[in-house]
Motif scaffolding. Structure first.
Motif, mmCIF file in Angstrom:
data_model
loop_
_atom_site.group_PDB
_atom_site.id
_atom_site.type_symbol
_atom_site.label_atom_id
_atom_site.label_comp_id
_atom_site.label_asym_id
_atom_site.label_seq_id
_atom_site.Cartn_x
_atom_site.Cartn_y
_atom_site.Cartn_z
ATOM 1 N N UNK A 24 11.516 9.730 37.629
ATOM 2 C CA UNK A 24 11.845 8.452 37.004
ATOM 3 C C UNK A 24 11.268 8.429 35.599
ATOM 4 N N UNK A 25 11.691 7.434 34.833
ATOM 5 C CA UNK A 25 11.178 7.219 33.478
ATOM 6 C C UNK A 25 10.605 5.810 33.403
ATOM 7 N N UNK A 26 9.732 5.598 32.434
ATOM 8 C CA UNK A 26 9.178 4.266 32.217
ATOM 9 C C UNK A 26 8.903 4.083 30.731
ATOM 10 N N UNK A 27 9.307 2.928 30.206
ATOM 11 C CA UNK A 27 9.138 2.651 28.784
ATOM 12 C C UNK A 27 7.749 2.095 28.505
ATOM 13 N N UNK A 46 1.571 1.196 33.448
ATOM 14 C CA UNK A 46 1.220 2.569 33.103
ATOM 15 C C UNK A 46 -0.112 2.972 33.724
ATOM 16 N N UNK A 47 -1.027 2.029 33.881
ATOM 17 C CA UNK A 47 -2.264 2.358 34.599
ATOM 18 C C UNK A 47 -1.962 2.712 36.053
ATOM 19 N N UNK A 48 -0.998 2.033 36.661
ATOM 20 C CA UNK A 48 -0.591 2.398 38.018
ATOM 21 C C UNK A 48 -0.005 3.811 38.041
ATOM 22 N N UNK A 49 0.859 4.100 37.072
ATOM 23 C CA UNK A 49 1.473 5.438 37.021
ATOM 24 C C UNK A 49 0.386 6.500 36.816
ATOM 25 N N UNK A 50 -0.509 6.265 35.885
ATOM 26 C CA UNK A 50 -1.558 7.248 35.599
ATOM 27 C C UNK A 50 -2.483 7.435 36.795
ATOM 28 N N UNK A 51 -2.861 6.336 37.445
ATOM 29 C CA UNK A 51 -3.737 6.440 38.615
ATOM 30 C C UNK A 51 -3.036 7.140 39.764
ATOM 31 N N UNK A 52 -1.754 6.874 39.922
ATOM 32 C CA UNK A 52 -1.000 7.544 40.973
ATOM 33 C C UNK A 52 -0.895 9.035 40.735
ATOM 34 N N UNK A 53 -0.623 9.408 39.498
ATOM 35 C CA UNK A 53 -0.555 10.838 39.173
ATOM 36 C C UNK A 53 -1.907 11.508 39.389
ATOM 37 N N UNK A 54 -2.984 10.818 38.998
ATOM 38 C CA UNK A 54 -4.322 11.381 39.199
ATOM 39 C C UNK A 54 -4.640 11.543 40.672
ATOM 40 N N UNK A 55 -4.001 10.721 41.499
ATOM 41 C CA UNK A 55 -4.223 10.767 42.942
ATOM 42 C C UNK A 55 -3.295 11.772 43.630
ATOM 43 N N UNK A 82 7.773 13.118 38.894
ATOM 44 C CA UNK A 82 8.116 13.698 37.598
ATOM 45 C C UNK A 82 8.443 12.517 36.697
ATOM 46 N N UNK A 83 7.507 12.172 35.812
ATOM 47 C CA UNK A 83 7.630 10.945 35.027
ATOM 48 C C UNK A 83 7.967 11.276 33.581
ATOM 49 N N UNK A 84 8.951 10.596 33.054
ATOM 50 C CA UNK A 84 9.288 10.676 31.635
ATOM 51 C C UNK A 84 8.801 9.390 30.982
ATOM 52 N N UNK A 85 7.901 9.502 30.029
ATOM 53 C CA UNK A 85 7.360 8.354 29.322
ATOM 54 C C UNK A 85 8.198 8.127 28.059
ATOM 55 N N UNK A 86 8.786 6.938 27.942
ATOM 56 C CA UNK A 86 9.762 6.656 26.892
ATOM 57 C C UNK A 86 9.227 5.595 25.933
ATOM 58 N N UNK A 87 9.021 5.929 24.663
ATOM 59 C CA UNK A 87 8.562 4.928 23.692
ATOM 60 C C UNK A 87 9.660 3.906 23.426
ATOM 61 N N UNK A 123 10.057 2.164 42.410
ATOM 62 C CA UNK A 123 11.084 3.191 42.235
ATOM 63 C C UNK A 123 12.066 3.180 43.408
ATOM 64 N N UNK A 124 11.568 2.937 44.611
ATOM 65 C CA UNK A 124 12.461 2.869 45.768
ATOM 66 C C UNK A 124 13.450 1.714 45.634
#
Length: 199
Positions: free
Chosen positions: A4-7, A19-28, A33-38, A180-181
């Protein structure tokens, strides 16, 4: 793997939360596969009779940081997640000015990124061109109008997560997996907004 992607725009507190949720989830260890979109909130708020923010980037309080974040994403991907989180904290926890190169430079240096190279790419216009292209692609392909917008395949949704996950990686993973679901599993669910916010 879930893709997925997230702006993002570093000024938005809801983008910070998501984004803190995404970062914490990835760290966990989340299998994402995340695409970060400005995405420029400054451009979204330009009036019809005004010049695009791309033509006057110094008028916008968030565009410099957005360019710096994109630079790290593309030129120092191993450092991106840490720097990305630190840029949100610099704005929302520390009250830093995202137009201040000293503030941004410290975040970059602390993350092991060459600040001079980042600012050189800002000054030569290449990062502004890249941010504009990604912003406009999000608008044209997914009708994005804000941050954070989650994108999965052809589905996109603006999402407000009201909490910060801290070090709770399991909570972060569950929150993002749910978001995402819903993008894929509930296409008829267009709006779900609580009438009040619990404490």
């Amino acid at each position: 793997m879930t893709t997925f992607a997230v702006t993002w725009d570093y000024r938005c507190p809801f983008a910070r939360n998501a984004h803190e949720h995404v970062l914490a989830g990835l760290a966990d260890g989340a299998d994402w596969d995340v695409r970060f979109v400005p995405f420029s909130l400054g451009q979204v708020h330009v009036e019809d009779d005004q010049a695009p923010i791309w033509d006057r980037p110094d008028d916008d309080s968030g565009l410099l940081a957005l360019q710096v974040g994109l630079h790290v994403r593309d030129s120092a991907p191993d450092a991106f997640l840490a720097v990305h989180g630190a840029l949100f904290r610099a704005r929302h926890d520390d009250g830093g000015d995202l137009r201040d190169r000293a503030v941004l430079g410290k975040v970059l240096a602390d993350g092991g990124v060459d600040a001079d190279a980042a600012f050189a790419a800002v000054d030569d216009g290449s990062l502004l061109t890249a941010v504009r292209a990604e912003h406009e692609r999000a608008v044209s392909e997914h009708d994005v109008w804000g941050v954070p917008t989650f994108i999965r395949d052809d589905a996109a949704a603006f999402v407000r997560l009201m909490d910060r996950p801290g070090d709770d990686g399991a909570h972060a993973r569950a929150s993002i997996d749910r978001v995402v679901a819903l993008l894929g599993d509930a296409p008829a669910l267009n709006e779900f907004k609580r009438t009040s916010i619990s404490n």
